[in-house]
Design a protein around this motif. Structure first.
Motif: not given
Length: 229
Positions: A182-184, A188-189, A191
């Protein structure tokens, strides 16, 4: 009745037009609550977030130096290798390095969490009290349902040594041990899916030396979100 000895005899009253108050109040509200309002996300934000993921979560350090990460388009690659600031005295790019190329054909989102609403309906998010000098009211702010998008990136590691391939491969497998990372991005997260791992070491030499090219194809399952209006 005795008045207090220390009292203000003059009041500093500033006159303002009726149109100034509501607009000024709205600007103050937005400024104070900017971190709580939904932030827009576009293609550039998704690209930047993915590059940060590679730089931070898959960070590689070789002999005390961080391996540089280059985000390029196919058309810019040849030009960039001659102008890159860490090139050698012959203007050739140094190894090892990591390159990122995004496929230009962005696809409709396939994230199961992306629900579909017809006609891009907007939803109420915030109500800001307003006053025009005579009566009170509300400014109603709405946001549209985000649009899902899948972006595919090809990550390549160029190196002379097999141990560098093993090091990055271990980091990749650890980060995707649960099938996705996951990246922020702006709160917002999103996948990221590991689609495949490949090898492009068929090129025999670079400046007379054999080198390895390990490839990782990853898919960012994001969405495009407009700013609050």
């Amino acid at each position: 009745m005795v008045l207090p000895k220390k009292r203000k005899k003059d009041l500093d009253v500033k006159r303002r037009g009726l149109g100034d108050g509501p607009k000024e109040y709205q600007e103050q509200f937005l400024e104070k609550n900017r971190s709580f309002l939904p932030r827009g996300v576009d293609h550039a934000d998704l690209d930047s977030g993915f590059v940060s993921f590679i730089e931070n979560d898959l960070e590689m350090v070789v002999e005390g130096d961080k391996v540089p990460v280059l985000f390029l388009t196919l058309s810019r690659w040849r030009e960039f290798t001659k102008t890159w600031q860490t090139a050698d005295k012959y203007k050739n790019i140094k190894i090892p390095f990591i390159s990122i190329v995004r496929k230009p054909d962005a696809q409709p989102g396939t994230n199961p969490a992306d629900f579909k609403i017809p006609v891009r309906k907007t939803f109420e998010y915030a109500r800001i009290p307003m006053w025009d000098g005579n009566k009170k009211g509300m400014d109603i702010h709405k946001i549209p349902n985000p649009v899902g998008v899948d972006l595919t990136y090809t990550v390549r590691l160029f190196t002379y040594k097999m141990k560098h391939l093993n090091k990055l491969n271990q980091k990749v497998l650890q980060n995707f041990a649960s099938a996705q990372a996951y990246v922020n991005i702006k709160g917002h997260f999103f996948p990221i899916m590991l689609e495949s791992i490949g090898d492009e070491s068929s090129v025999d030499n670079l400046e007379g030396k054999r080198f390895y090219v390990q490839t990782y194809e990853m898919k960012l399952m994001g969405y495009l979100k407009m700013r609050m209006n």
